[in-house]
Design a protein around this motif. Structure first.
Motif, mmCIF file in Angstrom:
data_model
loop_
_atom_site.group_PDB
_atom_site.id
_atom_site.type_symbol
_atom_site.label_atom_id
_atom_site.label_comp_id
_atom_site.label_asym_id
_atom_site.label_seq_id
_atom_site.Cartn_x
_atom_site.Cartn_y
_atom_site.Cartn_z
ATOM 1 N N ARG A 1 0.910 -1.195 0.020
ATOM 2 C CA ARG A 1 -0.032 0.144 -0.062
ATOM 3 C C ARG A 1 0.986 1.071 0.427
ATOM 4 O O ARG A 1 0.630 2.246 -0.629
ATOM 5 C CB ARG A 1 -0.811 0.032 1.226
ATOM 6 N N ARG A 2 1.998 1.209 0.615
ATOM 7 C CA ARG A 2 3.154 2.327 0.651
ATOM 8 C C ARG A 2 3.446 2.672 -0.262
ATOM 9 O O ARG A 2 4.046 3.719 -0.755
ATOM 10 C CB ARG A 2 4.047 2.093 1.806
ATOM 11 N N THR B 1 0.691 5.234 -1.844
ATOM 12 C CA THR B 1 -0.131 6.190 -1.130
ATOM 13 C C THR B 1 0.305 7.445 -1.396
ATOM 14 O O THR B 1 -0.382 8.379 -1.528
ATOM 15 C CB THR B 1 0.222 6.137 0.409
ATOM 16 N N SER B 2 1.706 7.861 -2.034
ATOM 17 C CA SER B 2 1.901 8.965 -2.442
ATOM 18 C C SER B 2 1.392 9.479 -3.532
ATOM 19 O O SER B 2 1.264 10.688 -3.851
ATOM 20 C CB SER B 2 3.607 9.150 -3.042
ATOM 21 N N PHE C 1 -1.940 9.271 -3.875
ATOM 22 C CA PHE C 1 -3.337 9.673 -3.468
ATOM 23 C C PHE C 1 -3.264 10.772 -2.193
ATOM 24 O O PHE C 1 -4.187 10.689 -1.290
ATOM 25 C CB PHE C 1 -4.102 8.559 -2.940
ATOM 26 N N THR C 2 -2.216 11.502 -2.293
ATOM 27 C CA THR C 2 -2.011 12.589 -1.013
ATOM 28 C C THR C 2 -2.857 13.436 -1.098
ATOM 29 O O THR C 2 -3.402 13.703 -2.533
ATOM 30 C CB THR C 2 -0.599 13.100 -0.981
ATOM 31 N N ALA D 1 -6.649 -0.554 8.255
ATOM 32 C CA ALA D 1 -5.706 -0.439 7.464
ATOM 33 C C ALA D 1 -6.335 -0.474 5.756
ATOM 34 O O ALA D 1 -5.426 -0.276 4.808
ATOM 35 C CB ALA D 1 -4.618 -1.575 7.680
ATOM 36 N N HIS D 2 -7.565 -0.992 5.781
ATOM 37 C CA HIS D 2 -7.919 -1.561 4.274
ATOM 38 C C HIS D 2 -9.069 -0.474 3.690
ATOM 39 O O HIS D 2 -9.424 -0.445 2.619
ATOM 40 C CB HIS D 2 -8.595 -2.721 4.322
#
Lengths: 405, 65
Positions: free
Chosen positions: A103-104, A107-108, A110-111, A351-352
């Motif tokens: 996921r990490r 994530t960048s 979708f900031t 977390a999901h």
């Protein structure tokens, strides 16, 4: 327990006739009388159903529950999703620590900052589609003319794919989330999409630009951290998770507003961006379109809402009824765009929780603040009673929305 | 009010940034939470409380100071 089985309701439960926006009355009864109780699924299995807002949050944030679809007790939606889960593992089927690492990687993209940077492009897409619609036939089906093209084009932007792929995205996504998907058709659609996305990885690797696939091609594919197939699977996940969901929220949200004219005029005439932000959250709460809800399996014994759930038991967190829990939302059956609703669990919890929610929020805010303002006379072209709804689909919505202006 | 954040638990949803942009930010590289200030003035505390309530990862802890 055998003598209790005939009492056990089957899941999913049907909505009441004439109440297309409300969850099944049976869910409401369970919320009041048996908030954590067993239900029977299509395959005869009897997982737990969790209905209260506080319990749904606690469950979905609990590290003792798993999304591992290969566990025997996992409550599958239907035979097709069970078969697909067996060969395609995405973020949604991974537990920590694998899930955390995967996921990490995304994530960048979708900031909040990146989403705000996308907002003008999304506004342009929405305005152009409204221009096209106004120049075309009247009445028109808003689902085909507007609700589906918005996320198709936004996903093209996000992945860095040419707009010509919108028809492919549209077609594949429809096949994968149909009411009763044909397994062979679903597999063929999935393969066609994967082939396209793998080619796109090569193109982005050769000529990177500012988009998700370029970044994954440069940072992951070139370095050998991810294969083309793995990146294509990420693309497929983003498409399936972000296409039909957004389209349904646009069309069903518009239907709900047209059925509540006072709420529609508040959104349209308010001229207040904060009110549109609220309205998007309230529509997410009120409509809770993820029909499959959130499914888990217990990795250890745990207690939820005073009931002991055993290791290996399946659990369904029913977000749609948790979002109608009066202890979290006063007067929950009322659509009130002014209410403070952002603690809803329409995107899940834990977390999901939906990876693409910041994007979905911007898309919905742009649509809700633009469509009714630019077409103030927008109205249903048929009586509300004639509309049909996707009762058994993965994501709930209106099939066609004939509108006029 | 004193704020502590758990960057290991954070999933980068950005909900805290939407609720309280004066107090929370995200790392550009992976969207993980960054605390801009850990003892917000009273006028910001309602938003901070909301941020901690909606954080899906339960990564924001508030203690009275």
């Amino acid at each position: 327990m055998a003598d209790a089985l005939p009492e056990m309701p089957t899941f999913p439960m049907a909505r009441a006739t004439g109440c297309p926006f409300d969850p099944s009355p049976e869910l409401g009864r369970r919320l009041e009388e048996a908030p954590v109780s067993r239900v029977r699924l299509w395959d005869g299995s009897t997982p737990w159903m969790v209905t209260r807002h506080a319990d749904v949050r606690a469950l979905l944030a609990d590290p003792r529950v798993s999304v591992d679809v290969t566990q025997p007790g996992f409550p599958h939606t239907n035979a097709v999703s069970k078969a697909r889960d067996a060969h395609m593992k995405t973020l949604m089927q991974m537990d920590a620590p694998e899930h955390t690492a995967q996921r990490r990687l995304l994530t960048s993209d979708f900031t909040i900052k990146r989403m705000e940077a996308l907002r003008p492009r999304i506004q342009r897409i929405v305005d152009d589609l409204i221009d096209e619609m106004l120049a075309g036939p009247n009445p028109v089906d808003l689902v085909e003319a507007f609700a589906l093209p918005v996320p198709s084009l936004v996903i093209c932007e996000l992945l860095g794919s040419p707009y010509t792929a919108r028809d492919l995205f549209h077609r594949v996504s429809r096949t994968l989330v149909m009411d009763e998907p044909d397994p062979e058709q679903a597999m063929a659609a999935s393969q066609e999409l994967n082939a396209y996305l793998e080619e796109l990885v090569d193109k982005k690797n050769a000529e990177p630009s500012d988009d998700v696939f370029s970044r994954l091609a440069v940072e992951q594919y070139r370095t050998g951290a991810m294969t083309r197939r793995e990146i294509a699977t990420v693309g497929q996940l983003l498409l399936v998770a972000g296409h039909d969901t957004t389209a349904n929220m646009i069309a069903l949200g518009t239907t709900a507003l047209l059925a509540h004219p006072d709420q529609l005029s508040a959104v349209r005439d308010g001229g207040d961006p904060a009110l549109v932000t609220n309205a998007a959250e309230e529509l997410l709460r009120y409509l809770s379109i993820t029909h499959t809800e959130a499914r888990r399996v217990a990795r250890e014994d745990l207690e939820i809402g005073g009931r002991l759930i055993r290791k290996g038991d399946g659990i369904i967190a029913v977000k749609s009824i948790a979002n109608r829990d009066p202890s979290a939302f006063p007067d929950p059956e009322t659509l009130d765009v002014r209410r403070e609703a952002r603690h809803h669990v329409a995107f899940g919890f834990g977390a999901h929780q939906c990876l693409g929610q910041p994007l979905a929020r911007v898309e919905l805010q742009v649509v809700y603040s633009t469509l009714y303002r630019r077409i103030p006379t927008l109205a249903l072209a048929v009586p509300l009673e004639q509309l049909t709804f996707k009762e058994n689909a993965v994501f709930y919505g209106v099939r066609e929305l004939p509108v006029t202006w | 009010m004193k704020i502590t954040i758990d960057q290991h638990a954070c999933i980068g949803s950005g909900q805290c940034v939407l609720a309280s942009p004066e107090v929370f930010d995200q790392r550009d590289a992976d969207g993980i939470v960054v605390l801009l200030q850990d003892s917000p003035e009273p006028g910001l505390q309602e938003d901070v409380w909301e941020a901690s309530r909606i954080c899906p990862a339960l990564a924001i802890t508030l203690t009275p100071s």
